[in-house]
Write a protein that holds these residues in place. Structure first.
Motif, PDB file in Angstrom:
ATOM      1  N   LEU A  29      42.958  45.204  41.544  1.00  0.00           N
ATOM      2  CA  LEU A  29      43.135  44.249  40.347  1.00  0.00           C
ATOM      3  C   LEU A  29      44.353  43.311  40.566  1.00  0.00           C
ATOM      4  O   LEU A  29      44.134  41.945  40.274  1.00  0.00           O
ATOM      5  CB  LEU A  29      43.453  44.891  39.094  1.00  0.00           C
ATOM      6  CG  LEU A  29      42.211  45.850  38.538  1.00  0.00           C
ATOM      7  CD1 LEU A  29      42.554  46.496  37.187  1.00  0.00           C
ATOM      8  CD2 LEU A  29      40.892  45.162  38.513  1.00  0.00           C
ATOM      9  N   MET A  30      45.375  43.863  41.250  1.00  0.00           N
ATOM     10  CA  MET A  30      46.417  43.169  41.880  1.00  0.00           C
ATOM     11  C   MET A  30      45.915  41.619  42.506  1.00  0.00           C
ATOM     12  O   MET A  30      46.222  40.669  42.062  1.00  0.00           O
ATOM     13  CB  MET A  30      47.444  43.616  42.740  1.00  0.00           C
ATOM     14  CG  MET A  30      48.341  44.632  42.216  1.00  0.00           C
ATOM     15  SD  MET A  30      49.793  45.028  43.086  1.00  0.00           S
ATOM     16  CE  MET A  30      48.917  45.973  44.673  1.00  0.00           C
ATOM     17  N   GLY A  31      45.060  41.915  43.669  1.00  0.00           N
ATOM     18  CA  GLY A  31      44.706  40.909  44.452  1.00  0.00           C
ATOM     19  C   GLY A  31      43.698  39.953  43.572  1.00  0.00           C
ATOM     20  O   GLY A  31      43.825  38.517  43.863  1.00  0.00           O
ATOM     21  N   ILE A  32      43.029  40.455  42.632  1.00  0.00           N
ATOM     22  CA  ILE A  32      42.080  39.625  41.929  1.00  0.00           C
ATOM     23  C   ILE A  32      42.612  38.780  40.908  1.00  0.00           C
ATOM     24  O   ILE A  32      42.428  37.653  40.787  1.00  0.00           O
ATOM     25  CB  ILE A  32      41.101  40.669  40.914  1.00  0.00           C
ATOM     26  CG1 ILE A  32      39.960  41.264  42.064  1.00  0.00           C
ATOM     27  CG2 ILE A  32      40.305  39.794  39.855  1.00  0.00           C
ATOM     28  CD1 ILE A  32      39.278  42.349  41.357  1.00  0.00           C
ATOM     29  N   ALA A  33      43.721  39.232  40.236  1.00  0.00           N
ATOM     30  CA  ALA A  33      44.765  38.649  39.395  1.00  0.00           C
ATOM     31  C   ALA A  33      44.985  37.446  40.146  1.00  0.00           C
ATOM     32  O   ALA A  33      45.312  36.144  39.636  1.00  0.00           O
ATOM     33  CB  ALA A  33      45.455  39.277  38.542  1.00  0.00           C
ATOM     34  N   GLU A  79      37.053  41.756  35.624  1.00  0.00           N
ATOM     35  CA  GLU A  79      36.720  40.463  34.888  1.00  0.00           C
ATOM     36  C   GLU A  79      37.913  40.173  34.112  1.00  0.00           C
ATOM     37  O   GLU A  79      38.711  39.024  33.741  1.00  0.00           O
ATOM     38  CB  GLU A  79      35.665  40.415  34.048  1.00  0.00           C
ATOM     39  CG  GLU A  79      35.348  39.486  33.340  1.00  0.00           C
ATOM     40  CD  GLU A  79      35.416  38.032  33.970  1.00  0.00           C
ATOM     41  OE1 GLU A  79      35.713  37.010  33.668  1.00  0.00           O
ATOM     42  OE2 GLU A  79      34.752  38.113  35.204  1.00  0.00           O
ATOM     43  N   ALA A  80      38.885  41.090  33.519  1.00  0.00           N
ATOM     44  CA  ALA A  80      39.998  40.757  32.765  1.00  0.00           C
ATOM     45  C   ALA A  80      41.177  40.464  33.882  1.00  0.00           C
ATOM     46  O   ALA A  80      41.904  39.497  33.538  1.00  0.00           O
ATOM     47  CB  ALA A  80      40.532  42.298  31.833  1.00  0.00           C
ATOM     48  N   ARG A  92      40.613  38.730  36.299  1.00  0.00           N
ATOM     49  CA  ARG A  92      40.186  37.099  36.606  1.00  0.00           C
ATOM     50  C   ARG A  92      40.539  36.103  35.483  1.00  0.00           C
ATOM     51  O   ARG A  92      41.011  35.223  35.582  1.00  0.00           O
ATOM     52  CB  ARG A  92      38.875  37.237  37.167  1.00  0.00           C
ATOM     53  CG  ARG A  92      38.329  37.744  38.360  1.00  0.00           C
ATOM     54  CD  ARG A  92      36.733  37.256  38.673  1.00  0.00           C
ATOM     55  NE  ARG A  92      36.412  38.335  39.525  1.00  0.00           N
ATOM     56  CZ  ARG A  92      35.557  39.438  39.252  1.00  0.00           C
ATOM     57  NH1 ARG A  92      35.470  39.684  37.812  1.00  0.00           N
ATOM     58  NH2 ARG A  92      35.154  40.192  40.085  1.00  0.00           N
ATOM     59  N   GLU A  93      40.151  36.752  34.293  1.00  0.00           N
ATOM     60  CA  GLU A  93      40.536  36.087  33.107  1.00  0.00           C
ATOM     61  C   GLU A  93      41.894  35.895  32.857  1.00  0.00           C
ATOM     62  O   GLU A  93      42.391  34.555  32.523  1.00  0.00           O
ATOM     63  CB  GLU A  93      39.878  36.550  31.957  1.00  0.00           C
ATOM     64  CG  GLU A  93      39.983  35.737  30.643  1.00  0.00           C
ATOM     65  CD  GLU A  93      39.179  36.148  29.453  1.00  0.00           C
ATOM     66  OE1 GLU A  93      39.528  35.647  28.192  1.00  0.00           O
ATOM     67  OE2 GLU A  93      38.762  37.334  29.646  1.00  0.00           O
ATOM     68  N   LEU A  94      42.871  36.891  33.120  1.00  0.00           N
ATOM     69  CA  LEU A  94      44.359  36.685  32.978  1.00  0.00           C
ATOM     70  C   LEU A  94      44.768  35.602  34.126  1.00  0.00           C
ATOM     71  O   LEU A  94      45.428  34.579  33.716  1.00  0.00           O
ATOM     72  CB  LEU A  94      44.977  37.930  33.396  1.00  0.00           C
ATOM     73  CG  LEU A  94      46.539  38.028  33.175  1.00  0.00           C
ATOM     74  CD1 LEU A  94      46.863  37.361  31.908  1.00  0.00           C
ATOM     75  CD2 LEU A  94      46.976  39.192  33.678  1.00  0.00           C
ATOM     76  N   GLY A  95      44.197  35.720  35.185  1.00  0.00           N
ATOM     77  CA  GLY A  95      44.659  34.754  36.274  1.00  0.00           C
ATOM     78  C   GLY A  95      44.431  33.338  35.815  1.00  0.00           C
ATOM     79  O   GLY A  95      45.313  32.329  35.979  1.00  0.00           O
TER      80      GLY A  95
END
Length: 197
Positions: free
Chosen positions: A48-52, A23-24, A26-29
């Motif tokens: 997390l790389m892909g999520i961001a 979630e962090a 996602r929120e950063l992106g």
């Protein structure tokens, strides 16, 4: 002080054990895009790389990935929408990420994430670069590491004036605000070329 244009994120190629981490990312992106910034990251489509990266892309941000040939297949290099730079070595990856960005946010991750963050801190300590490094302490993930830095300072291996180079934030907004306000601490000398020494 100039306003940052791109933020580099160091983070894991895995998602970790807590949903808070994803979630962090996602929120950063989303917040990078909301502030009109670009995102520089390790180029992978996993963890997390892909999520961001996906979150930033979905929100309309510029996203730039930097990945070595050797990791391109292993980390499933991101496809659509990412401006990808493929380099030869991990050293080149870090140098390129630093070149393309104006500061660093460190999400949870493993050995590679920690190594990237510590090298960025070392460059700042030596005056090789004057860019902030903020550890986004999601669910207390970075607290033990930051405690180690405090211990290093107490034991005389990190100067008191340079300990603030490793900043801590508990929210994405705080992390980006700290990067925007960062100025190298007094006493940090710029890196000199031989002819300048």
């Amino acid at each position: 002080m100039t306003r940052p244009k791109r933020v580099c994120v160091f983070c894991g190629s895995m998602v970790g054990a807590r949903e808070d981490y994803a979630e962090a990312a996602r929120e950063l992106g989303r917040e990078v895009a909301r502030r009109g910034l670009g995102l520089v990251y390790g180029g992978g489509a996993v963890g997390l790389m892909g999520i961001a990266a996906d979150s930033a892309l979905s929100a309309g941000a510029e996203v730039i990935g930097v990945i070595p040939h050797g990791l391109l297949k292993r980390e499933v290099g991101h496809g659509g929408g990412v401006e990808m730079h493929v380099v030869d070595t991990m050293h080149e990856r870090k140098a390129k990420m630093a070149e393309l960005s104006d500061g660093f946010i460190v999400l949870p991750g493993g050995f590679g994430t920690l190594e990237e963050a510590v090298e960025a801190l070392t460059w700042a300590q030596l005056g090789i670069q004057a860019k902030g490094v903020v550890f986004l302490d999601v669910a207390g993930f970075w607290t033990p590491f930051l405690d180690v830095l405090d211990f290093m300072q107490r034991e005389g291996f990190v100067r008191e004036a340079q300990r603030p180079l490793a900043m801590r934030a508990t929210t994405v907004a705080e992390a980006l605000d700290k990067l925007a306000a960062f100025a190298p601490p007094p006493g940090t000398q710029p890196w000199l070329r031989p002819e300048q020494a």
